[in-house]
Design a protein around this motif. Sequence first.
Motif, PDB file in Angstrom:
ATOM      1  N   MET A   1       0.841  -1.193   0.000  1.00 38.47           N
ATOM      2  CA  MET A   1       0.000   0.000   0.000  1.00 38.47           C
ATOM      3  C   MET A   1       0.880   1.249   0.000  1.00 38.47           C
ATOM      4  SD  MET A   1      -2.726   1.389   2.877  1.00 38.47           S
ATOM      5  CE  MET A   1      -3.698  -0.116   2.901  1.00 38.47           C
ATOM      6  N   ARG A   2       0.576   2.179  -0.865  1.00 36.15           N
ATOM      7  CA  ARG A   2       1.296   3.450  -0.954  1.00 36.15           C
ATOM      8  C   ARG A   2       0.279   4.548  -1.253  1.00 36.15           C
ATOM      9  NH1 ARG A   2       4.746   5.689  -5.525  1.00 36.15           N
ATOM     10  NH2 ARG A   2       6.306   7.066  -4.558  1.00 36.15           N
ATOM     11  N   PHE A   3       0.277   5.588  -0.441  1.00 35.00           N
ATOM     12  CA  PHE A   3      -0.703   6.647  -0.614  1.00 35.00           C
ATOM     13  C   PHE A   3      -0.140   7.956  -0.090  1.00 35.00           C
ATOM     14  CE2 PHE A   3      -1.323   5.023   3.615  1.00 35.00           C
ATOM     15  CZ  PHE A   3      -1.715   6.117   4.386  1.00 35.00           C
ATOM     16  N   ALA A   4      -0.870   9.042  -0.345  1.00 39.50           N
ATOM     17  CA  ALA A   4      -0.482  10.368   0.137  1.00 39.50           C
ATOM     18  C   ALA A   4      -1.463  10.834   1.196  1.00 39.50           C
ATOM     19  CB  ALA A   4      -0.441  11.366  -1.015  1.00 39.50           C
ATOM     20  N   ALA A   5      -0.942  11.568   2.178  1.00 31.19           N
ATOM     21  CA  ALA A   5      -1.769  12.167   3.221  1.00 31.19           C
ATOM     22  C   ALA A   5      -1.588  13.680   3.176  1.00 31.19           C
ATOM     23  CB  ALA A   5      -1.388  11.638   4.594  1.00 31.19           C
ATOM     24  N   ILE A   6      -2.707  14.405   3.073  1.00 35.00           N
ATOM     25  CA  ILE A   6      -2.684  15.864   3.087  1.00 35.00           C
ATOM     26  C   ILE A   6      -3.524  16.360   4.257  1.00 35.00           C
ATOM     27  CG2 ILE A   6      -2.350  15.982   0.584  1.00 35.00           C
ATOM     28  CD1 ILE A   6      -5.286  16.875   0.330  1.00 35.00           C
ATOM     29  N   ALA A   7      -3.239  17.585   4.697  1.00 33.63           N
ATOM     30  CA  ALA A   7      -4.000  18.173   5.799  1.00 33.63           C
ATOM     31  C   ALA A   7      -3.875  19.682   5.741  1.00 33.63           C
ATOM     32  CB  ALA A   7      -3.486  17.661   7.149  1.00 33.63           C
ATOM     33  N   ASP A   8      -4.837  20.360   6.341  1.00 33.98           N
ATOM     34  CA  ASP A   8      -4.754  21.795   6.588  1.00 33.98           C
ATOM     35  C   ASP A   8      -4.420  22.583   5.323  1.00 33.98           C
ATOM     36  OD1 ASP A   8      -5.113  21.956   9.639  1.00 33.98           O
ATOM     37  OD2 ASP A   8      -3.601  20.396   9.409  1.00 33.98           O
ATOM     38  N   VAL A   9      -5.276  22.444   4.324  1.00 31.98           N
ATOM     39  CA  VAL A   9      -5.135  23.190   3.072  1.00 31.98           C
ATOM     40  C   VAL A   9      -5.452  24.669   3.294  1.00 31.98           C
ATOM     41  CG1 VAL A   9      -5.963  23.419   0.705  1.00 31.98           C
ATOM     42  CG2 VAL A   9      -5.666  21.141   1.709  1.00 31.98           C
TER      43      VAL A   9
ATOM     44  N   ILE B   1       1.099   8.214  -7.615  1.00 31.51           N
ATOM     45  CA  ILE B   1       0.233   7.849  -6.491  1.00 31.51           C
ATOM     46  C   ILE B   1      -1.196   8.255  -6.799  1.00 31.51           C
ATOM     47  CG2 ILE B   1      -0.254   8.286  -4.047  1.00 31.51           C
ATOM     48  CD1 ILE B   1       2.751   8.774  -3.688  1.00 31.51           C
ATOM     49  N   ARG B   2      -2.113   7.345  -6.590  1.00 34.22           N
ATOM     50  CA  ARG B   2      -3.516   7.607  -6.900  1.00 34.22           C
ATOM     51  C   ARG B   2      -4.361   7.836  -5.652  1.00 34.22           C
ATOM     52  NH1 ARG B   2      -5.060   3.303 -11.745  1.00 34.22           N
ATOM     53  NH2 ARG B   2      -3.513   4.058 -13.277  1.00 34.22           N
ATOM     54  N   ASP B   3      -3.997   7.242  -4.546  1.00 36.05           N
ATOM     55  CA  ASP B   3      -4.809   7.321  -3.338  1.00 36.05           C
ATOM     56  C   ASP B   3      -4.344   8.464  -2.444  1.00 36.05           C
ATOM     57  OD1 ASP B   3      -6.519   5.127  -3.872  1.00 36.05           O
ATOM     58  OD2 ASP B   3      -4.934   3.750  -3.272  1.00 36.05           O
TER      59      ASP B   3
ATOM     60  N   LYS C   1     -13.870  10.340  -6.024  1.00 39.40           N
ATOM     61  CA  LYS C   1     -13.351   9.008  -6.320  1.00 39.40           C
ATOM     62  C   LYS C   1     -13.531   8.050  -5.151  1.00 39.40           C
ATOM     63  CE  LYS C   1      -9.857  11.088  -9.323  1.00 39.40           C
ATOM     64  NZ  LYS C   1      -8.403  11.317  -9.537  1.00 39.40           N
ATOM     65  N   ALA C   2     -13.482   8.574  -3.948  1.00 41.00           N
ATOM     66  CA  ALA C   2     -13.656   7.740  -2.755  1.00 41.00           C
ATOM     67  C   ALA C   2     -13.853   8.649  -1.560  1.00 41.00           C
ATOM     68  CB  ALA C   2     -12.436   6.843  -2.538  1.00 41.00           C
ATOM     69  N   GLU C   3     -14.615   8.192  -0.588  1.00 40.54           N
ATOM     70  CA  GLU C   3     -14.820   8.977   0.620  1.00 40.54           C
ATOM     71  C   GLU C   3     -13.606   8.783   1.519  1.00 40.54           C
ATOM     72  OE1 GLU C   3     -18.525   7.826   2.307  1.00 40.54           O
ATOM     73  OE2 GLU C   3     -19.709   8.687   0.666  1.00 40.54           O
ATOM     74  N   ARG C   4     -12.775   9.806   1.581  1.00 40.28           N
ATOM     75  CA  ARG C   4     -11.516   9.660   2.326  1.00 40.28           C
ATOM     76  C   ARG C   4     -11.084  10.976   2.943  1.00 40.28           C
ATOM     77  NH1 ARG C   4      -8.485   8.019  -3.272  1.00 40.28           N
ATOM     78  NH2 ARG C   4      -9.094   9.841  -4.466  1.00 40.28           N
ATOM     79  N   THR C   5     -12.038  11.807   3.355  1.00 39.95           N
ATOM     80  CA  THR C   5     -11.762  13.071   4.009  1.00 39.95           C
ATOM     81  C   THR C   5     -12.463  13.104   5.356  1.00 39.95           C
ATOM     82  OG1 THR C   5     -11.577  14.255   1.901  1.00 39.95           O
ATOM     83  CG2 THR C   5     -11.996  15.588   3.847  1.00 39.95           C
ATOM     84  N   VAL C   6     -11.752  13.594   6.392  1.00 35.90           N
ATOM     85  CA  VAL C   6     -12.376  13.824   7.689  1.00 35.90           C
ATOM     86  C   VAL C   6     -12.481  15.325   7.924  1.00 35.90           C
ATOM     87  CG1 VAL C   6     -11.674  11.632   8.712  1.00 35.90           C
ATOM     88  CG2 VAL C   6     -10.140  13.611   8.878  1.00 35.90           C
ATOM     89  N   ARG C   7     -13.368  15.701   8.814  1.00 39.08           N
ATOM     90  CA  ARG C   7     -13.685  17.110   9.038  1.00 39.08           C
ATOM     91  C   ARG C   7     -12.782  17.713  10.109  1.00 39.08           C
ATOM     92  NH1 ARG C   7     -19.686  18.096  10.842  1.00 39.08           N
ATOM     93  NH2 ARG C   7     -18.808  17.535  12.878  1.00 39.08           N
ATOM     94  N   GLY C   8     -12.232  18.895   9.831  1.00 37.31           N
ATOM     95  CA  GLY C   8     -11.411  19.607  10.798  1.00 37.31           C
ATOM     96  C   GLY C   8     -12.221  20.568  11.646  1.00 37.31           C
ATOM     97  N   ASN C   9     -11.570  21.155  12.638  1.00 38.20           N
ATOM     98  CA  ASN C   9     -12.285  22.066  13.525  1.00 38.20           C
ATOM     99  C   ASN C   9     -12.797  23.303  12.777  1.00 38.20           C
ATOM    100  OD1 ASN C   9      -9.337  22.640  13.519  1.00 38.20           O
ATOM    101  ND2 ASN C   9      -9.880  24.356  14.838  1.00 38.20           N
TER     102      ASN C   9
END
Length: 248
Positions: free
Chosen positions: A1-9, A28-30, A57-65
């Motif tokens: 498994m190989r993927f990217a993680a982003i946060a705080d745009v 990387i696609r995921d 493409k897929a539900e893969r976001t969580v909600r920030g404050n």
Amino acid sequence: MRFAAIADVHGNRAALKAVLDDISALGIRDIVNLGDCFSGPLEADQTGALLLLLDLKAERTVRGNHDRYLVEKTADQLEASDAHAHRQMSPRHFDWLRKLPFSMIWRDEVFLCHATPKDDNLYWLETVSPQGHVTLRPQDEIEVLAEGIEQSLILCGHSHIARMVSLSDGRLIVNPGSVGQPAYDDDAPFYHKVETGHAMASYAVIEKTGHGWAPLFRNVPYDHMAMSRLAAANGRAEWASALATGRV
């Protein structure tokens, strides 16, 4: 498994586009997104267009404050950064935010949350002293916050500090850093500054290997001065400084 993680745009479309292009160039696609998508004196509407397309493409976001503030508060109750984003956002952006979960388990192996599993406004890997010093949180406190999570990889954002911490049982917590806001100051729990000292967009590539999870932190250059000028034009000198230098 190989993927990217982003946060705080934080509404920084130019930084997000640079990161997405870098991820694509790596093949990387995921991508998982740890929240705080819109808030800031920049381009919430255009940022939303990219994020909603990504999340189709897929539900893969969580909600920030800050995402939560945008859907729970009225326009006149919002602080400046949230209010600016609120004015730019369309109904589909608000609808998307309302549907985002507080946390999620992705592909049975990765736990995602914005800040901590129970509090979206608490630094997990850092602590702030009354004097305003931001330092690594003691190990026992980090581990208490991870109780009950079975996944071997835990992802969080919120502090904008790219960091990883190994737990005593082998689990790994990773904060990929911030895509769109390399520095800021805050009054809670005490006045403090978070400063990366650079103006690049940050994210992480994470790979599962035979020896465990292997995070790679990446910093991507982009036209940060265009975003700095935009922040200044919108009356936010502290954002302009942060985007130009990684300091406030």
